[in-house]
Design a protein around this motif. Structure first.
Motif, PDB file in Angstrom:
ATOM      1  N   MET A 168       3.576  14.364  -1.993  1.00  0.00           N
ATOM      2  CA  MET A 168       3.681  12.987  -2.426  1.00  0.00           C
ATOM      3  C   MET A 168       2.340  12.592  -3.036  1.00  0.00           C
ATOM      4  O   MET A 168       1.286  12.899  -2.493  1.00  0.00           O
ATOM      5  N   GLU A 169       2.412  11.912  -4.162  1.00  0.00           N
ATOM      6  CA  GLU A 169       1.175  11.504  -4.827  1.00  0.00           C
ATOM      7  C   GLU A 169       0.424  10.461  -3.995  1.00  0.00           C
ATOM      8  O   GLU A 169       1.027   9.680  -3.256  1.00  0.00           O
ATOM      9  N   GLU A 170      -0.879  10.479  -4.120  1.00  0.00           N
ATOM     10  CA  GLU A 170      -1.740   9.622  -3.301  1.00  0.00           C
ATOM     11  C   GLU A 170      -1.497   8.132  -3.554  1.00  0.00           C
ATOM     12  O   GLU A 170      -1.511   7.329  -2.612  1.00  0.00           O
ATOM     13  N   ALA A 171      -1.257   7.757  -4.795  1.00  0.00           N
ATOM     14  CA  ALA A 171      -1.031   6.337  -5.111  1.00  0.00           C
ATOM     15  C   ALA A 171       0.248   5.831  -4.430  1.00  0.00           C
ATOM     16  O   ALA A 171       0.278   4.716  -3.887  1.00  0.00           O
ATOM     17  N   ARG A 172       1.298   6.644  -4.455  1.00  0.00           N
ATOM     18  CA  ARG A 172       2.550   6.242  -3.796  1.00  0.00           C
ATOM     19  C   ARG A 172       2.344   6.164  -2.286  1.00  0.00           C
ATOM     20  O   ARG A 172       2.818   5.242  -1.623  1.00  0.00           O
ATOM     21  N   ARG A 173       1.662   7.138  -1.740  1.00  0.00           N
ATOM     22  CA  ARG A 173       1.376   7.142  -0.296  1.00  0.00           C
ATOM     23  C   ARG A 173       0.622   5.863   0.093  1.00  0.00           C
ATOM     24  O   ARG A 173       0.939   5.227   1.091  1.00  0.00           O
ATOM     25  N   ALA A 174      -0.340   5.461  -0.725  1.00  0.00           N
ATOM     26  CA  ALA A 174      -1.112   4.242  -0.445  1.00  0.00           C
ATOM     27  C   ALA A 174      -0.224   2.999  -0.521  1.00  0.00           C
ATOM     28  O   ALA A 174      -0.345   2.097   0.313  1.00  0.00           O
ATOM     29  N   ARG A 175       0.681   2.950  -1.504  1.00  0.00           N
ATOM     30  CA  ARG A 175       1.615   1.805  -1.617  1.00  0.00           C
ATOM     31  C   ARG A 175       2.528   1.733  -0.407  1.00  0.00           C
ATOM     32  O   ARG A 175       2.763   0.650   0.144  1.00  0.00           O
ATOM     33  N   LEU A 176       3.065   2.879   0.006  1.00  0.00           N
ATOM     34  CA  LEU A 176       3.956   2.899   1.164  1.00  0.00           C
ATOM     35  C   LEU A 176       3.206   2.478   2.426  1.00  0.00           C
ATOM     36  O   LEU A 176       3.726   1.695   3.226  1.00  0.00           O
ATOM     37  N   LEU A 177       2.001   2.981   2.599  1.00  0.00           N
ATOM     38  CA  LEU A 177       1.218   2.613   3.770  1.00  0.00           C
ATOM     39  C   LEU A 177       0.925   1.111   3.781  1.00  0.00           C
ATOM     40  O   LEU A 177       1.015   0.467   4.833  1.00  0.00           O
ATOM     41  N   ALA A 178       0.639   0.553   2.624  1.00  0.00           N
ATOM     42  CA  ALA A 178       0.393  -0.892   2.545  1.00  0.00           C
ATOM     43  C   ALA A 178       1.642  -1.676   2.933  1.00  0.00           C
ATOM     44  O   ALA A 178       1.554  -2.661   3.676  1.00  0.00           O
ATOM     45  N   ARG A 179       2.825  -1.251   2.469  1.00  0.00           N
ATOM     46  CA  ARG A 179       4.079  -1.933   2.840  1.00  0.00           C
ATOM     47  C   ARG A 179       4.361  -1.799   4.331  1.00  0.00           C
ATOM     48  O   ARG A 179       4.773  -2.751   4.985  1.00  0.00           O
ATOM     49  N   ILE A 180       4.146  -0.612   4.859  1.00  0.00           N
ATOM     50  CA  ILE A 180       4.371  -0.377   6.283  1.00  0.00           C
ATOM     51  C   ILE A 180       3.424  -1.252   7.113  1.00  0.00           C
ATOM     52  O   ILE A 180       3.846  -1.902   8.067  1.00  0.00           O
ATOM     53  N   ASN A 181       2.162  -1.279   6.730  1.00  0.00           N
ATOM     54  CA  ASN A 181       1.190  -2.083   7.471  1.00  0.00           C
ATOM     55  C   ASN A 181       1.510  -3.572   7.382  1.00  0.00           C
ATOM     56  O   ASN A 181       1.375  -4.294   8.373  1.00  0.00           O
ATOM     57  N   GLN A 182       1.939  -4.034   6.203  1.00  0.00           N
ATOM     58  CA  GLN A 182       2.296  -5.441   6.039  1.00  0.00           C
ATOM     59  C   GLN A 182       3.479  -5.801   6.943  1.00  0.00           C
ATOM     60  O   GLN A 182       3.473  -6.824   7.620  1.00  0.00           O
ATOM     61  N   LYS A 183       4.499  -4.950   6.959  1.00  0.00           N
ATOM     62  CA  LYS A 183       5.671  -5.222   7.804  1.00  0.00           C
ATOM     63  C   LYS A 183       5.277  -5.181   9.277  1.00  0.00           C
ATOM     64  O   LYS A 183       5.724  -6.012  10.071  1.00  0.00           O
ATOM     65  N   GLY A 184       4.426  -4.236   9.650  1.00  0.00           N
ATOM     66  CA  GLY A 184       3.956  -4.176  11.027  1.00  0.00           C
ATOM     67  C   GLY A 184       3.235  -5.444  11.431  1.00  0.00           C
ATOM     68  O   GLY A 184       3.438  -5.967  12.534  1.00  0.00           O
TER      69      GLY A 184
END
Length: 108
Positions: free
Chosen positions: A1-17
């Motif tokens: 998985m590309e790093e930019a996508r991984r960072a976007r997903l992590l940001a969404r996960i953290n926001q929802k958390g």
């Protein structure tokens, strides 16, 4: 998985958390919280107490963070199929592919 996508997903996960943890804190402080913003996963019974629902949702979000970090995000926990990229981008804490979700398959 590309790093930019991984960072976007992590940001969404953290926001929802953060959203879920905030609601849980408000609930534990005695405030009346509404849960319309939190979709029920297939496993949840809508009659379950709010605190239990929020704790389960927070666990789901935390699990998705671990799956992102260990590289298993995007793999269905029931059948092992690849989950659509669009579904992962929209809801990174999704655990099952469309077929397993529709059929109500349990985790393998």
């Amino acid at each position: 998985m590309e790093e930019a996508r991984r960072a976007r997903l992590l940001a969404r996960i953290n926001q929802k958390g953060l959203e879920v943890a905030t609601k849980l804190s408000e609930l534990l402080a005695g405030k009346d919280v509404r849960l319309e913003d939190f979709e029920l996963t297939g496993d949840e019974d809508p009659r379950v107490r709010k605190e239990e629902r929020l704790r389960a949702y927070l666990a789901l979000v935390n699990r998705s963070r671990a799956r992102l970090l260990d590289g298993t995000i995007g793999t269905c926990v029931s059948c092992g199929a690849v989950i659509r990229d669009a579904a992962i981008d929209e809801t990174p804490w999704i655990l099952r592919c469309d077929d397993c979700e529709r059929e109500g398959r349990a985790e393998a």
